[in-house]
Design a protein around this motif. Sequence first.
Motif, mmCIF file in Angstrom:
data_model
loop_
_atom_site.group_PDB
_atom_site.id
_atom_site.type_symbol
_atom_site.label_atom_id
_atom_site.label_comp_id
_atom_site.label_asym_id
_atom_site.label_seq_id
_atom_site.Cartn_x
_atom_site.Cartn_y
_atom_site.Cartn_z
ATOM 1 N N LEU A 91 3.723 2.971 4.900
ATOM 2 C CA LEU A 91 2.958 1.855 4.352
ATOM 3 C C LEU A 91 1.956 1.369 5.396
ATOM 4 O O LEU A 91 2.221 1.457 6.607
ATOM 5 C CB LEU A 91 3.883 0.709 3.959
ATOM 6 C CG LEU A 91 4.868 1.003 2.830
ATOM 7 C CD1 LEU A 91 5.797 -0.187 2.616
ATOM 8 C CD2 LEU A 91 4.125 1.359 1.552
ATOM 9 N N LEU A 92 0.822 0.850 4.952
ATOM 10 C CA LEU A 92 -0.189 0.351 5.874
ATOM 11 C C LEU A 92 0.408 -0.677 6.844
ATOM 12 O O LEU A 92 0.104 -0.657 8.043
ATOM 13 C CB LEU A 92 -1.363 -0.259 5.104
ATOM 14 C CG LEU A 92 -2.518 -0.786 5.956
ATOM 15 C CD1 LEU A 92 -3.121 0.332 6.803
ATOM 16 C CD2 LEU A 92 -3.585 -1.413 5.065
ATOM 17 N N ALA A 146 -5.676 3.114 9.060
ATOM 18 C CA ALA A 146 -4.897 3.904 8.097
ATOM 19 C C ALA A 146 -4.705 5.354 8.524
ATOM 20 O O ALA A 146 -4.037 6.107 7.835
ATOM 21 C CB ALA A 146 -5.568 3.855 6.725
ATOM 22 N N LEU A 147 -5.289 5.766 9.662
ATOM 23 C CA LEU A 147 -5.178 7.146 10.126
ATOM 24 C C LEU A 147 -5.176 7.195 11.646
ATOM 25 O O LEU A 147 -6.035 6.594 12.293
ATOM 26 C CB LEU A 147 -6.351 7.994 9.621
ATOM 27 C CG LEU A 147 -6.398 9.442 10.125
ATOM 28 C CD1 LEU A 147 -5.243 10.260 9.546
ATOM 29 C CD2 LEU A 147 -7.735 10.080 9.798
ATOM 30 N N CYS A 148 -4.209 7.915 12.187
ATOM 31 C CA CYS A 148 -4.167 8.173 13.620
ATOM 32 C C CYS A 148 -3.631 9.581 13.832
ATOM 33 O O CYS A 148 -2.582 9.930 13.294
ATOM 34 C CB CYS A 148 -3.276 7.162 14.338
ATOM 35 S SG CYS A 148 -3.223 7.410 16.133
ATOM 36 N N MET A 149 -4.355 10.368 14.591
ATOM 37 C CA MET A 149 -3.941 11.738 14.892
ATOM 38 C C MET A 149 -3.245 11.745 16.250
ATOM 39 O O MET A 149 -3.791 11.248 17.234
ATOM 40 C CB MET A 149 -5.141 12.669 14.961
ATOM 41 C CG MET A 149 -6.039 12.594 13.760
ATOM 42 S SD MET A 149 -5.405 13.548 12.414
ATOM 43 C CE MET A 149 -6.886 13.849 11.499
ATOM 44 N N LEU A 150 -2.054 12.317 16.285
ATOM 45 C CA LEU A 150 -1.284 12.406 17.522
ATOM 46 C C LEU A 150 -0.961 13.861 17.831
ATOM 47 O O LEU A 150 -0.703 14.653 16.921
ATOM 48 C CB LEU A 150 0.027 11.626 17.403
ATOM 49 C CG LEU A 150 -0.072 10.132 17.126
ATOM 50 C CD1 LEU A 150 1.320 9.531 16.963
ATOM 51 C CD2 LEU A 150 -0.837 9.413 18.228
ATOM 52 N N ASN A 151 -0.942 14.196 19.113
ATOM 53 C CA ASN A 151 -0.525 15.516 19.567
ATOM 54 C C ASN A 151 0.827 15.396 20.242
ATOM 55 O O ASN A 151 1.121 14.390 20.906
ATOM 56 C CB ASN A 151 -1.538 16.096 20.554
ATOM 57 C CG ASN A 151 -2.845 16.434 19.882
ATOM 58 O OD1 ASN A 151 -2.871 16.991 18.797
ATOM 59 N ND2 ASN A 151 -3.949 16.082 20.521
ATOM 60 N N ALA A 152 1.620 16.426 20.102
ATOM 61 C CA ALA A 152 2.940 16.459 20.730
ATOM 62 C C ALA A 152 2.782 16.391 22.244
ATOM 63 O O ALA A 152 1.823 16.917 22.807
ATOM 64 C CB ALA A 152 3.668 17.739 20.335
ATOM 65 N N GLY A 153 3.759 15.755 22.882
ATOM 66 C CA GLY A 153 3.776 15.695 24.334
ATOM 67 C C GLY A 153 4.044 17.069 24.930
ATOM 68 O O GLY A 153 4.497 17.990 24.239
ATOM 69 N N ARG A 195 -1.167 5.716 0.007
ATOM 70 C CA ARG A 195 -2.169 5.306 -0.975
ATOM 71 C C ARG A 195 -3.556 5.101 -0.364
ATOM 72 O O ARG A 195 -4.394 4.413 -0.944
ATOM 73 C CB ARG A 195 -1.706 4.086 -1.761
ATOM 74 C CG ARG A 195 -0.483 4.404 -2.640
ATOM 75 C CD ARG A 195 0.044 3.213 -3.403
ATOM 76 N NE ARG A 195 0.637 2.190 -2.557
ATOM 77 C CZ ARG A 195 1.849 2.243 -2.014
ATOM 78 N NH1 ARG A 195 2.612 3.287 -2.218
ATOM 79 N NH2 ARG A 195 2.306 1.262 -1.261
ATOM 80 N N SER A 196 -3.795 5.692 0.800
ATOM 81 C CA SER A 196 -5.131 5.634 1.402
ATOM 82 C C SER A 196 -5.861 6.936 1.110
ATOM 83 O O SER A 196 -5.267 7.925 0.668
ATOM 84 C CB SER A 196 -5.036 5.419 2.913
ATOM 85 O OG SER A 196 -4.597 6.609 3.566
ATOM 86 N N GLU A 197 -7.144 6.944 1.391
ATOM 87 C CA GLU A 197 -7.946 8.161 1.204
ATOM 88 C C GLU A 197 -7.429 9.310 2.057
ATOM 89 O O GLU A 197 -7.702 10.479 1.768
ATOM 90 C CB GLU A 197 -9.402 7.878 1.563
ATOM 91 C CG GLU A 197 -9.589 7.557 3.042
ATOM 92 C CD GLU A 197 -10.987 7.132 3.398
ATOM 93 O OE1 GLU A 197 -11.898 7.992 3.363
ATOM 94 O OE2 GLU A 197 -11.159 5.947 3.712
ATOM 95 N N SER A 214 -6.303 10.661 -7.278
ATOM 96 C CA SER A 214 -4.850 10.498 -7.365
ATOM 97 C C SER A 214 -4.395 9.421 -6.400
ATOM 98 O O SER A 214 -4.874 9.354 -5.281
ATOM 99 C CB SER A 214 -4.148 11.820 -7.008
ATOM 100 O OG SER A 214 -2.769 11.641 -6.968
ATOM 101 N N THR A 215 -3.467 8.598 -6.839
ATOM 102 C CA THR A 215 -2.942 7.558 -5.960
ATOM 103 C C THR A 215 -1.514 7.808 -5.548
ATOM 104 O O THR A 215 -1.001 7.165 -4.662
ATOM 105 C CB THR A 215 -3.012 6.169 -6.649
ATOM 106 O OG1 THR A 215 -2.296 6.250 -7.876
ATOM 107 C CG2 THR A 215 -4.452 5.752 -6.890
ATOM 108 N N GLU A 216 -0.853 8.739 -6.195
ATOM 109 C CA GLU A 216 0.547 9.044 -5.870
ATOM 110 C C GLU A 216 0.674 10.508 -5.547
ATOM 111 O O GLU A 216 0.071 11.352 -6.204
ATOM 112 C CB GLU A 216 1.478 8.702 -7.042
ATOM 113 C CG GLU A 216 1.584 7.228 -7.326
ATOM 114 C CD GLU A 216 2.163 6.433 -6.187
ATOM 115 O OE1 GLU A 216 3.105 6.899 -5.528
ATOM 116 O OE2 GLU A 216 1.673 5.327 -5.951
#
Length: 168
Positions: A57-58, A84-91, A105-107, A161-163
């Motif tokens: 959820l946001l 609403a978006l964060c890209m993470l790389n593995a340690g 429910r975000s883009e 689509s929202t779901e």
Amino acid sequence: MQLFSAEQYQPDLQQRFTTLRDSLLHLLPYARIEHVGSSAVPGAVSKGDLDVAVVVLLAQHAATVQTLLALGYTEQADTLRTEALCMLNAGAEMPEHALQIVAARSEFEDFMRFRDALLAEPALVQQYNAVKQAASHLPAEAYRAAKSAFIESVLQRLPASTEQGHSA
């Protein structure tokens, strides 16, 4: 850039996804964990990387990012970052993979919409493979641009689509 056939990388990455999903669900029981990217699509060529969407959820997004950063993940530089978006790389001590922390429910649930379109239409997988193979000799930025243009063209054809009903 070297691309691998599905047979070369998918069995290993499917097992790694399952292990990672179980670990993430233990840590983040409120999250929906989705296998995304080429490794989630039978027959897709790939660089051999594992991409996972962590859908929350946001209201939980920022705390989820902080939890994962505290575990050793690092925020991916030079990529889109929103609330609403964060890209993470593995340690460094983890098996290589990337997490896309996505608000439900975000883009940005387009990661799953694109994967599901490829799963539903094998001809799209072949077209996507052709785009990636044709661009594989290009610099990384041009390779990503070619993939992005194809992805956008597919997403534009899909109904809104929202779901999301698919769980990898």
